[in-house]
Design an enzyme around this catalytic site. Sequence first.
Site, mmCIF file in Angstrom:
data_model
loop_
_atom_site.group_PDB
_atom_site.id
_atom_site.type_symbol
_atom_site.label_atom_id
_atom_site.label_comp_id
_atom_site.label_asym_id
_atom_site.label_seq_id
_atom_site.Cartn_x
_atom_site.Cartn_y
_atom_site.Cartn_z
ATOM 1 N N HIS A 89 -9.826 18.379 12.354
ATOM 2 C CA HIS A 89 -10.724 17.414 12.991
ATOM 3 C C HIS A 89 -10.793 17.673 14.485
ATOM 4 C CE1 HIS A 89 -8.049 14.351 14.966
ATOM 5 N NE2 HIS A 89 -7.189 14.662 14.027
ATOM 6 N N ASP B 267 -3.613 16.307 19.094
ATOM 7 C CA ASP B 267 -4.283 15.601 17.995
ATOM 8 C C ASP B 267 -5.773 15.437 18.277
ATOM 9 O OD1 ASP B 267 -4.843 14.106 15.763
ATOM 10 O OD2 ASP B 267 -3.932 12.268 16.526
ATOM 11 N N ASP C 186 -3.774 19.814 11.214
ATOM 12 C CA ASP C 186 -3.957 18.629 12.046
ATOM 13 C C ASP C 186 -2.649 18.361 12.786
ATOM 14 O OD1 ASP C 186 -4.482 16.158 13.137
ATOM 15 O OD2 ASP C 186 -5.020 15.190 11.251
ATOM 16 N N GLU D 45 -12.515 11.689 12.172
ATOM 17 C CA GLU D 45 -11.281 11.575 11.395
ATOM 18 C C GLU D 45 -10.487 10.364 11.841
ATOM 19 O OE1 GLU D 45 -6.891 12.446 10.650
ATOM 20 O OE2 GLU D 45 -7.977 11.906 12.455
ATOM 21 N N GLU D 46 -10.488 10.126 13.147
ATOM 22 C CA GLU D 46 -9.703 9.017 13.699
ATOM 23 C C GLU D 46 -10.272 7.652 13.299
ATOM 24 O OE1 GLU D 46 -6.935 9.496 14.785
ATOM 25 O OE2 GLU D 46 -6.785 11.376 15.876
ATOM 26 N N HIS E 201 -1.836 9.549 20.127
ATOM 27 C CA HIS E 201 -2.903 8.579 20.351
ATOM 28 C C HIS E 201 -2.841 7.949 21.744
ATOM 29 C CE1 HIS E 201 -4.248 7.776 15.920
ATOM 30 N NE2 HIS E 201 -4.338 9.050 16.279
#
Length: 497
Positions: free
Chosen positions: A280, A292, A360, A331-332, A460
Site C-alpha cells: 500500500h 508504513d 507492508d 489501505e489505512e 502511525h
Amino acid sequence: MRAFRHRRSHRRRSIPALAALAAAAVAAPVLLSATPAAAHPREGRLAKELVSEVTARGAYRHLAKFQQIAEANGGNRAAGTPGHAASAAYVHDTLKKAGYQVAYQDFDIYEAHTKTERTTVLGAQPRELATAAFTFTKSTPAGGLTAPIALARVDETPGCDAADYPAGAFTGKIALVKRGACTFVEKQKAAAAAGALGVIVYNHSGTTPVRGGFSSPAEGIIPSAGLGLADGEALAAAAAAGEVTVRLDLDQEHVKKTTRNVVAETRGGRSDRVVTVGAHLDSVPEGPGINDNGSGSAGLLEVALKLADEGADKKGKGPANKVRFAWWSAEELGLLGSEHYVAQLSDRQKKDIALYLNFDMIASPNPVQFVYDGDDSDKVGEGAGPAGSAQIEALINGFLDKKGKPHEGSDFDGRSDYGPFIANGIPAGGTFTGAEGIKTAEQAKRYGGTAGAPYDPNYHGAGDTLKNLDLKAFDTNLDVIAHAVGTYAQDLSSLGK
C-alpha cells in the site's frame, strides 16, 4: 499497515483500463502439499540476478522521494490528499519509463472530520472523560445523547456476541464494552441489535482512548467512541454498583473523495500464470508513512525496475509468467484499494492469479522478521491461508534460512492487503517487520534491538520518517521480494504448475 478494524466492501466504481489490464489471465494452479522439494525449488538465474542487483541503497532513493513529497504536501501521503496523488504519479511515471504497462484505478473513499468528541459522566459533579470518536461513526443528536450505561459481559470475547448483551438490559442505553477479540464493527452491531443507542469501547491496555473505526460511513449505525483503560474500568465499576448516566456528544462530517491504485505489469509472460505483488502506498494523515508503507512501496518499485532491466519490459524476452505489481491506496482506511481491485475482477481473472505477495512495513526501527504463516503451523489466530500459501511461506523461510536470517511466523490477521486475495481463495504470503506490537526479550536476543519497546515506536505517527528506519531489515526484505518475484516469474512448480 492499518489499525485493526474490519474488512468490508465499500462503494466501488468500474474502471475499464484496469479491467483490461487484469483481463489477460487463465486457469487456476493445481496446488500441491508442501514437500521439501516443492517448497524449495532451485534458485533460478533470474532470482539470483534480482537478489544481487536489488539493494537498500537503490531503493532508498524512492523512500527519499516519498519523504520529499510528504514534506511538500502537509506532512503526509494519505489517500485522497495531494501527497498521495503525487506519490502515485511518481510510481506510475517511473514504471512507464521502464516499459511497463501501467494504469491508474480510481475509486471513491470517504474522509472523516471530527468536530466534537466528548463523554460526560452526569451527576452532582459532572466530569468529562478523554474520548476518541470512531472513524465514520454516526453523530449523536445536537446536544448529545444522554442515557444510562449498560455493561456488556467481559470475557475472552468481550461484547462480540449476542450473549454478551442480556435481553432487555440495553434498550435505550449506551453500551460500555471492553476492547478485544473481535472487530469494532462486530461490537457495534451486537450492541445495536440489543437495543443500545450508542456504544463506548474502552481500551484493554495503555493510557490512551481506543481509536477505532469502520471502513465507511455506511458501517456506522450507532454513535461509537473510545475511552482509555482507566476511565473505562472506573466507569464500569460505577455502573456495576448503580445506575450511571452519561452524555455522549459526537459530531463528525464525512466527505467523499477520489483516490487511485497504481497497477503495472510486464508485457510478456504467460497471462494464465500471473504473479501479483502488492504494497500500500498511502500513509495515515498523522505522518509521511516512510516505513508504513513507503518501505514496501519502495521495495516493490526497485524490484520492478530491476526486473525491467532483465528484459521484462520487452514482449517475448521477459520471464515465463506475467508479473503484476500493485500499489494500493486507502489501505489505512480499511484495505479499500485492494478490496476494490479484487472486486472488479471476474471469476476467470481471479483464477488467473497464481499467487499474491504482500509487503507492508519492512524497515521497522526495532524489527522482527515476520513471515506470514501460510500453513498455520503456529496455530495462532485465523488459520492457514488458501492452498498454496504454505508453499509460499516455505519458499520465503527457505531463502531466509539459506541467508542465515532468523524469522518467525505471523498470523493472517486481516490487517493488510492480502485480505481480499485470501478471501477469494488466492494463495498469499509475504513479510513484515512489526508495527505497534512489543518486542519480547526472546526476540531481542534473536534480532537485537530493545525488548519491551514497540517494533515501530513511530507507527502511525509524525515520526515515521527517513530517520527512523532499520536499513539492514529493509535490505533483507528487499532480497526476499527479489527472490520470490524472480523465482515465481520463472517457476511455479512449488505451487503445482
